[in-house]
Enzyme design. Structure first.
Site, short mmCIF file in Angstrom:
data_model
loop_
_atom_site.label_atom_id
_atom_site.label_comp_id
_atom_site.label_asym_id
_atom_site.label_seq_id
_atom_site.Cartn_x
_atom_site.Cartn_y
_atom_site.Cartn_z
N ASP A 37 0.79 -1.15 0.03
CA ASP A 37 -0.03 -0.07 0.04
C ASP A 37 1.00 1.33 -0.02
O ASP A 37 1.92 1.10 0.59
CB ASP A 37 -0.92 -0.07 1.32
CG ASP A 37 -2.00 -1.09 1.30
OD1 ASP A 37 -2.37 -1.69 0.11
OD2 ASP A 37 -2.53 -1.46 2.22
N TYR A 65 7.15 -8.45 8.69
CA TYR A 65 6.89 -7.13 8.73
C TYR A 65 7.06 -6.50 10.09
O TYR A 65 7.26 -7.14 11.13
CB TYR A 65 5.43 -6.86 8.53
CG TYR A 65 4.75 -7.24 7.40
CD1 TYR A 65 4.58 -6.53 6.35
CD2 TYR A 65 4.44 -8.74 7.15
CE1 TYR A 65 4.32 -6.60 5.06
CE2 TYR A 65 3.61 -8.93 5.98
CZ TYR A 65 3.61 -8.22 4.77
OH TYR A 65 3.19 -8.29 3.73
N ASP A 79 -6.05 1.53 8.82
CA ASP A 79 -4.82 2.09 8.80
C ASP A 79 -4.81 3.70 8.86
O ASP A 79 -5.83 4.23 9.27
CB ASP A 79 -4.16 1.66 7.53
CG ASP A 79 -4.68 2.14 6.30
OD1 ASP A 79 -5.54 3.22 6.40
OD2 ASP A 79 -4.35 1.54 5.24
N ARG A 175 -3.54 -5.43 8.62
CA ARG A 175 -4.46 -4.42 9.26
C ARG A 175 -5.33 -5.23 10.02
O ARG A 175 -6.00 -4.60 11.30
CB ARG A 175 -5.20 -3.62 8.10
CG ARG A 175 -4.55 -2.57 7.69
CD ARG A 175 -5.09 -1.83 6.35
NE ARG A 175 -5.23 -2.75 5.37
CZ ARG A 175 -6.11 -2.74 4.21
NH1 ARG A 175 -7.14 -1.93 4.48
NH2 ARG A 175 -5.82 -3.55 3.32
#
Length: 286
Positions: A37, A65, A79, A175
């Protein structure tokens, strides 16, 4: 120019932006192995030239991550980009490090996860975010994911933020994971920052910022197809078998089934697949 380019994507760029820039620089066909993203940063492997033929071997790679989770606020998109839709107080006890570690570790293993409504997953031919933008309700089916490792990096009690690192399977939505973690802690939350540090064997330490790429230096950053498949066994073809292999003829080879690097006089030719004792071409450089 054929191979893999590991880009460290900066915030604000789309994956498409990076692909377009590298395509312009190299003059080659360019693809990528997993969208990030615009708000996310980190490892974005790009497939250059005949490297695009490697995508089927790279798409299912596990990922790692670094995540910053903001507690006490729930956002429409899960987010930083979304609107605030819920706020809750965050008790100090929620931020006890041992409690947070226990909650994080409870997510280890295989499980079902509900993807976020703001995602590109298709339901009845439409992407979920299309339903979300119109305020329409839609049933979202859970997906099987695996969390291989998750560990707490930092707790900031003053601003109710938690930083953690997670290694997970393809298809894991961070998310959704953030919202689930916040719920288990006892409040709401959203993913404030996301950095992808690893995709398969590709790590952020090997990555180059897209802003630093130029025509004169891009080639030095490209990992060759031969090196991408460094862990594969080799098959050497003689002068008789090589042209047959290149023409797509299946050759008998008494080796175990699998993927192999193919050589002729120690020169890398490409990738072949052995199935039921027969070798067939897959990726050929020339």
């Amino acid at each position: 120019m054929n191979g893999i380019l590991i880009v460290n994507k900066s915030k604000g760029y789309t994956s498409h932006d990076i692909v377009a820039k590298v395509k312009k620089i190299t003059g080659e066909k360019v693809g990528h192995t997993g969208t990030l993203d615009p708000l996310a940063t980190g490892v974005l492997p790009l497939l250059i030239g005949k490297g695009t033929l490697c995508s089927k071997y790279l798409m299912n790679h596990d990922k790692t991550y670094k995540v910053l989770l903001k507690l006490g606020i729930k956002k429409s998109t899960g987010d930083e980009e979304g609107d605030i839709i819920q706020e809750e107080s965050v008790n100090e006890e929620f931020l006890d490090e041992e409690k947070v570690k226990t909650v994080l570790e409870s997510f280890l293993g295989e499980q079902e996860q509900i993807p976020p409504i703001y995602s590109a997953i298709k339901v009845n031919g439409k992407k979920l975010y299309e339903y979300a933008r119109k305020g329409q309700n839609v049933k979202i089916e859970p997906r099987r994911i695996t969390i291989y490792d998750i560990k707490l990096l930092k707790v900031d009690k003053a601003i109710s933020e938690i930083q953690f690192e997670v290694s997970c399977s393809k298809g894991t939505y961070i998310r959704s994971l953030c919202e689930d973690i916040a719920k288990k802690i006892g409040t709401v939350g959203y993913m404030k920052e996301l950095q992808r540090t690893k995709v398969g064997n590709f790590v952020i330490e090997e990555a180059v910022l897209a802003e630093d790429l130029k025509e004169e230096n891009v080639e030095e950053h490209i990992i060759t197809i031969e090196n991408v498949f460094n862990d594969l066994e080799n098959i050497e073809l003689n002068e008789k078998k090589l042209p047959l292999f290149l023409n797509g003829v299946r050759l008998s080879f008494d080796v175990k089934d699998g993927i192999y690097k193919i050589y002729n006089h120690q020169q890398f030719i490409g990738i072949g697949i052995v199935k039921e004792k027969h070798l067939k071409r897959d990726i050929i450089l020339d």
